[in-house]
Design a protein around this motif. Structure first.
Motif, PDB file in Angstrom:
ATOM      1  N   PHE A  54       0.849  -1.191   0.000  1.00  0.00           N
ATOM      2  CA  PHE A  54       0.000   0.000   0.000  1.00  0.00           C
ATOM      3  C   PHE A  54       0.891   1.250   0.000  1.00  0.00           C
ATOM      4  N   PRO A  55       0.622   2.268  -0.833  1.00  0.00           N
ATOM      5  CA  PRO A  55      -0.535   2.462  -1.710  1.00  0.00           C
ATOM      6  C   PRO A  55      -0.271   2.077  -3.163  1.00  0.00           C
ATOM      7  N   PHE A  56       0.750   1.250  -3.412  1.00  0.00           N
ATOM      8  CA  PHE A  56       1.098   0.859  -4.787  1.00  0.00           C
ATOM      9  C   PHE A  56       0.506  -0.493  -5.165  1.00  0.00           C
ATOM     10  N   HIS A  57      -0.403  -0.991  -4.354  1.00  0.00           N
ATOM     11  CA  HIS A  57      -0.880  -2.370  -4.477  1.00  0.00           C
ATOM     12  C   HIS A  57      -1.834  -2.592  -5.644  1.00  0.00           C
ATOM     13  N   PHE A  58      -2.477  -1.527  -6.139  1.00  0.00           N
ATOM     14  CA  PHE A  58      -3.625  -1.688  -7.027  1.00  0.00           C
ATOM     15  C   PHE A  58      -3.266  -2.294  -8.375  1.00  0.00           C
ATOM     16  N   TRP A  59      -1.977  -2.272  -8.733  1.00  0.00           N
ATOM     17  CA  TRP A  59      -1.617  -2.871 -10.030  1.00  0.00           C
ATOM     18  C   TRP A  59      -1.803  -4.395 -10.016  1.00  0.00           C
ATOM     19  N   LEU A  60      -1.700  -5.007  -8.824  1.00  0.00           N
ATOM     20  CA  LEU A  60      -1.772  -6.469  -8.762  1.00  0.00           C
ATOM     21  C   LEU A  60      -3.171  -7.007  -9.056  1.00  0.00           C
ATOM     22  N   PRO A  61      -4.252  -6.473  -8.445  1.00  0.00           N
ATOM     23  CA  PRO A  61      -5.582  -6.959  -8.858  1.00  0.00           C
ATOM     24  C   PRO A  61      -5.855  -6.718 -10.343  1.00  0.00           C
ATOM     25  N   GLY A  62      -5.362  -5.607 -10.881  1.00  0.00           N
ATOM     26  CA  GLY A  62      -5.540  -5.349 -12.308  1.00  0.00           C
ATOM     27  C   GLY A  62      -4.813  -6.355 -13.167  1.00  0.00           C
ATOM     28  N   ALA A  63      -3.676  -6.839 -12.668  1.00  0.00           N
ATOM     29  CA  ALA A  63      -2.877  -7.804 -13.433  1.00  0.00           C
ATOM     30  C   ALA A  63      -3.559  -9.158 -13.540  1.00  0.00           C
ATOM     31  N   MET A  64      -4.682  -9.351 -12.837  1.00  0.00           N
ATOM     32  CA  MET A  64      -5.411 -10.619 -12.952  1.00  0.00           C
ATOM     33  C   MET A  64      -6.069 -10.794 -14.316  1.00  0.00           C
ATOM     34  N   LYS A  65      -5.971  -9.771 -15.172  1.00  0.00           N
ATOM     35  CA  LYS A  65      -6.459  -9.922 -16.549  1.00  0.00           C
ATOM     36  C   LYS A  65      -5.569 -10.870 -17.344  1.00  0.00           C
ATOM     37  N   ALA A  66      -4.392 -11.166 -16.809  1.00  0.00           N
ATOM     38  CA  ALA A  66      -3.468 -12.079 -17.486  1.00  0.00           C
ATOM     39  C   ALA A  66      -4.009 -13.502 -17.444  1.00  0.00           C
ATOM     40  N   PRO A  67      -3.540 -14.366 -18.349  1.00  0.00           N
ATOM     41  CA  PRO A  67      -3.934 -15.783 -18.274  1.00  0.00           C
ATOM     42  C   PRO A  67      -3.577 -16.372 -16.913  1.00  0.00           C
ATOM     43  N   THR A  68      -4.329 -17.345 -16.466  1.00  0.00           N
ATOM     44  CA  THR A  68      -4.142 -17.913 -15.131  1.00  0.00           C
ATOM     45  C   THR A  68      -2.726 -18.431 -14.878  1.00  0.00           C
ATOM     46  N   PRO A  69      -2.046 -19.109 -15.818  1.00  0.00           N
ATOM     47  CA  PRO A  69      -0.672 -19.529 -15.540  1.00  0.00           C
ATOM     48  C   PRO A  69       0.239 -18.357 -15.177  1.00  0.00           C
ATOM     49  N   VAL A  70      -0.012 -17.199 -15.779  1.00  0.00           N
ATOM     50  CA  VAL A  70       0.773 -16.012 -15.452  1.00  0.00           C
ATOM     51  C   VAL A  70       0.485 -15.573 -14.023  1.00  0.00           C
ATOM     52  N   SER A  71      -0.776 -15.518 -13.666  1.00  0.00           N
ATOM     53  CA  SER A  71      -1.150 -15.126 -12.304  1.00  0.00           C
ATOM     54  C   SER A  71      -0.557 -16.085 -11.282  1.00  0.00           C
ATOM     55  N   ALA A  72      -0.624 -17.376 -11.583  1.00  0.00           N
ATOM     56  CA  ALA A  72      -0.106 -18.374 -10.644  1.00  0.00           C
ATOM     57  C   ALA A  72       1.394 -18.247 -10.461  1.00  0.00           C
ATOM     58  N   TYR A  73       2.108 -17.937 -11.533  1.00  0.00           N
ATOM     59  CA  TYR A  73       3.578 -17.890 -11.470  1.00  0.00           C
ATOM     60  C   TYR A  73       4.079 -16.538 -10.974  1.00  0.00           C
ATOM     61  N   LEU A  74       3.620 -15.473 -11.599  1.00  0.00           N
ATOM     62  CA  LEU A  74       4.134 -14.149 -11.272  1.00  0.00           C
ATOM     63  C   LEU A  74       3.617 -13.650  -9.932  1.00  0.00           C
ATOM     64  N   HIS A  75       2.341 -13.871  -9.667  1.00  0.00           N
ATOM     65  CA  HIS A  75       1.700 -13.171  -8.570  1.00  0.00           C
ATOM     66  C   HIS A  75       1.494 -14.026  -7.333  1.00  0.00           C
ATOM     67  N   SER A  76       2.130 -15.174  -7.294  1.00  0.00           N
ATOM     68  CA  SER A  76       2.085 -15.968  -6.067  1.00  0.00           C
ATOM     69  C   SER A  76       3.480 -16.353  -5.604  1.00  0.00           C
ATOM     70  N   ALA A  77       4.359 -16.685  -6.554  1.00  0.00           N
ATOM     71  CA  ALA A  77       5.642 -17.261  -6.146  1.00  0.00           C
ATOM     72  C   ALA A  77       6.863 -16.471  -6.608  1.00  0.00           C
ATOM     73  N   THR A  78       6.735 -15.627  -7.622  1.00  0.00           N
ATOM     74  CA  THR A  78       7.960 -15.062  -8.196  1.00  0.00           C
ATOM     75  C   THR A  78       7.980 -13.535  -8.203  1.00  0.00           C
ATOM     76  N   MET A  79       7.315 -12.904  -9.178  1.00  0.00           N
ATOM     77  CA  MET A  79       7.508 -11.477  -9.380  1.00  0.00           C
ATOM     78  C   MET A  79       7.225 -10.656  -8.122  1.00  0.00           C
ATOM     79  N   VAL A  80       6.085 -10.886  -7.491  1.00  0.00           N
ATOM     80  CA  VAL A  80       5.753 -10.105  -6.299  1.00  0.00           C
ATOM     81  C   VAL A  80       6.702 -10.419  -5.145  1.00  0.00           C
TER      82      VAL A  80
END
Length: 769
Positions: free
Chosen positions: A222-248
């Motif tokens: 916070f307050p830079f968090h809002f890009w992550l919910p928006g990034a859920m437009k990506a295909p699910t494999p991307v969300s699973a990889y980038l936004h759970s275990a790696t990029m974040v």
């Protein structure tokens, strides 16, 4: 290590010409790369668990202190195994999830590029190299988030993510450069030994601020968090990889890596504690009201990232241990939940929690995987999530005495909600009656449901046998972050104590809220009423203001008129030079040292002035060309008078050629169109006269300076001995300033090609319109 980093880059590049062979069932073969990398790094566990560190260094840009320097220690090994291990499952999953997609090869190229960037980031032993890979993760994730580029929302989400993480990268670079500036080294190994020096330096608060800003943007604080919910437009494999275990987790890794260097101070601790605490509470509350499965997982991920930042800020040995265990636990259950969400969306066509129920009847293995992941998320005993939550409570209870109660309350509150939303994502879609609309849903390819099932099972294997994790990776990682060498002893059972009561209470309260509180569209609409106060809305308004300012600036400054550009450039130069002249003191000229003005010199100047007045007053283009030619020839004569025949000949040649070209081009054009009014003419005349006066003052000022011949003596002495040329001017242009001359020629060549292309351009009538 270098080859493991480059392997993904090389494979990504090879997919450009050979990608068509991987658009069919053979795409699963690409999983061999991350699997081999996982096995390679897994083989280092015995040595790393003994406290060994492996280094590799290859000179790259030694003049800038940038080398291909890599370091494999406990912390980098932990992240490398997560990157390659979960990456292997993601590639297998994506080969089935995106089967038949026309850009499947492109997707895997982006994914493997991102994997290499993450490996380079966590293995870097040079902070400038770390930053290069940091930016590469942002760029590659931009392509992954916006993979469905035909959708406007996907493009917008990708741009938002790139903007926020790009701004953070800029601040991170400033912080890293400050570290290099005050220490004189970019080596992370060397910085460990200079931690106390850095922390006592006057620039330390700025370094902490810039490094934290960079890490907070990438880890969605916070307050830079809002890009992550928006990034859920990506295909699910991307969300699973980038936004759970790696990029974040890249931001978390940077904070963990710099903890021994910048940590153990109040500024560092309170910055991370406050940012992490606010983030975890804010995101946890928001996750309760989401009805989209990906939205639930996105906000719960933000809450978990806030928890990790919170623990790193706490900074005690218990807190660092809890953070490391929680990194593993969260990666396992959150990646599984994302993959399960993808299966549900793939088979039912919806992710709406208010519509999903009863899927256990048609997706039993997926239900088992979801249940295991949700229970690990909730902290059920015998899961790695249970051990992680125990360690979190142990860390907060043993924190600063005056804050221990408040820190524990915040942690319990967040974990209670994470229990609830974990059940939402992993269990709720499978319970209850099966709607008629989902009667024909069937189990997908094994490549889709086996990976989340393996992750769920692994979460319980590590929970039942925690020493497999604690005695090796956690112990080795902790030695990098903490000076203490005390052994890490992860246990299933710690006896009946306060920590156990808090864990049981968290599980019970989370379950009760899950049974009582159901997400609905009305509740989501209620929470969205406050969107005008959200950071996302504030940033969007700031962006709109920036666009309006950019529009104003472009229309006023870059309006496409050459005369406007020239006017602004000259005014800026006048202000800058005039300010410097005022600060440099009075001008005193010894006129006795100046040579007298001869009759022919004065007469030549009068001709020049008359030519200038004629040129600016005529309405004929050809007359103006003739006037400028007279000006050029008058200047040639001045060069002759002052013993510069070479310049005079050059000027004469260029001037003659220019006049001929202008006459050939302009004789068919109409007379000048006089758009300027009287005030514009007065303004332009004042600017021009002022510029001439200022340059005259500069020339007189130069006459005051003592004449130095060091530069000319150097060129005269070495022109022949070094460059084998007797013409000093040619030697300077071709040898001593060869690169400058070469690039000037390149610029002129490009301009010539552009002009030639325009001359040869043949537009269709429709294109002209």
């Amino acid at each position: 290590m270098l080859f493991t980093v480059l392997s993904g880059l090389i494979t990504s590049g090879l997919l450009i010409p050979f990608g068509k062979f991987f658009k069919s069932r053979w795409s699963v073969l690409l999983a061999c790369l991350p699997i081999l990398l996982f096995v390679y790094y897994f083989s280092y566990i015995p040595d790393i668990s003994l406290g060994k560190t492996f280094n590799q260094e290859i000179n790259w840009i030694p003049s800038l202190g940038v080398n291909l320097s890599f370091r494999l220690d406990g912390l980098s090994l932990l992240f490398s195994l997560l990157i390659t291990g979960i990456g292997s499952l993601i590639v297998i999953y994506a080969s089935a999830y995106l089967k038949g997609h026309q850009f499947l090869d492109r997707f895997f190229a982006y994914l493997l590029l991102f994997m290499s960037a993450m490996l380079g980031l966590v293995l870097s032993n040079n902070i400038i190299l770390l930053f290069i890979f940091w930016e590469l993760t942002s760029i590659s994730s931009f392509f992954l988030i916006g993979f469905n580029n035909q959708q406007k929302e996907s493009r917008k989400s990708a741009l938002t993510a790139l903007t926020i993480t790009g701004i953070g990268g800029y601040f991170l670079l400033i912080g890293l450069l400050l570290i290099v500036y005050i220490t004189g080294t970019a080596s992370i190994d060397a910085l460990f030994a200079q931690a106390s020096f850095i922390q006592q330096h006057a620039y330390y608060p700025y370094i902490v601020g810039f490094v934290c800003l960079g890490a907070f943007t990438k880890s969605a604080q916070f307050p830079f968090h809002f890009w992550l919910p928006g990034a859920m437009k990506a295909p699910t494999p991307v969300s699973a990889y980038l936004h759970s275990a790696t990029m974040v987790k890249a931001g978390i890794f940077v904070l963990a890596r710099f903890t021994p260097i910048l940590g153990n101070t109040e500024l560092w601790s309170y910055t991370l504690l406050i940012a992490g605490g606010v983030t975890m509470v804010y995101a946890a509350i928001h996750s309760l009201f989401r009805t989209d499965l990906k939205g639930v997982l996105a906000y719960s991920t933000i809450a978990a990232l806030g928890m990790l930042t919170f623990l790193l800020g706490l900074g005690t040995r218990e807190a660092l241990t809890a953070a490391l265990v929680f990194i593993v636990a969260h990666a396992l259950y959150k990646a599984a939940l994302f993959l399960i969400t993808g299966i549900i969306d793939h088979e039912t066509g919806t992710r709406d929690l208010t519509l999903l129920s009863g899927l256990r009847k048609v997706l039993l293995p997926v239900f088992i995987a979801g249940t295991l992941a949700a229970l690990s998320s909730a902290g059920l005993p015998l899961s790695i999530g249970f051990i992680g939550k125990d360690l979190i409570y142990e860390a907060t209870l043993h924190g600063p005495q005056q804050l221990a109660l408040y820190l524990t309350i915040i942690a319990v509150f967040t974990n209670v909600i994470l229990v609830t939303v974990g059940f939402y994502a992993g269990i709720k879609p499978f319970l209850g009656p099966l709607p008629e609309a989902f009667q024909k849903v069937h189990l997908p390819y094994r490549a889709m449901w086996v990976p989340p099932l393996l992750l769920g099972i692994l979460a319980f294997i590590l929970g039942i046998f925690p020493h497999l994790l604690g005695g090796s990776l956690i112990q080795a990682s902790l030695q990098v972050m903490d000076i203490s060498t005390a052994p890490v002893n992860l246990k299933i059972w710690h006896g009946f104590n306060t920590v156990l009561l808090l864990s049981i209470g968290t599980l019970a309260l989370g379950t009760i809220i899950y049974l009582v509180q159901k997400p609905t569209a009305n509740k989501l609409a209620f929470i969205e009423k406050f969107n005008n106060l959200s950071p996302k809305h504030i940033f969007e308004r700031m962006g709109a203001l920036l666009l309006r300012f950019s529009d104003f600036y472009t229309n006023k400054i870059h309006n496409g008129y050459l005369r406007s550009y020239m006017l602004k450039i000259i005014i800026f130069a006048e202000v800058l030079i005039g300010y410097e002249l005022l600060n440099s003191g009075p001008i005193s000229i010894d006129f006795d040292k100046l040579s007298p003005i001869s009759f022919y010199e004065g007469f030549n100047v009068l001709i020049l002035i008359a030519a200038v007045l004629f040129t600016v007053s005529t309405r004929s283009r050809l007359s103006a060309v003739v006037g400028t030619s007279v000006i050029g020839y008058a200047i040639c004569l001045i060069f002759v008078f002052y013993s510069a025949p070479d310049l005079a000949m050059t000027q004469f040649t260029i001037d003659t050629l220019t006049v001929v070209l202008f006459v050939l081009v302009l004789f068919r054009l109409p007379p000048f169109l006089n758009f300027a009014n009287k005030l514009d003419k007065i303004r332009d005349g004042f600017v021009a006269i002022s510029f001439g006066v200022i340059l005259s003052i500069v020339a007189l000022k130069v006459l005051q300076e003592p004449f130095e011949t060091q530069v000319s003596d150097f060129y005269g002495q070495y022109a022949y001995s070094l460059a084998k040329g007797k013409n000093v001017v040619n030697v300077i242009l071709v040898d001593f300033r060869g690169f400058d001359t070469m690039f000037e020629i390149v610029v002129l060549s490009i301009a010539a090609l552009g002009v030639y292309s325009l001359l040869k351009l043949r537009l269709k009538s429709s294109e002209k319109e």
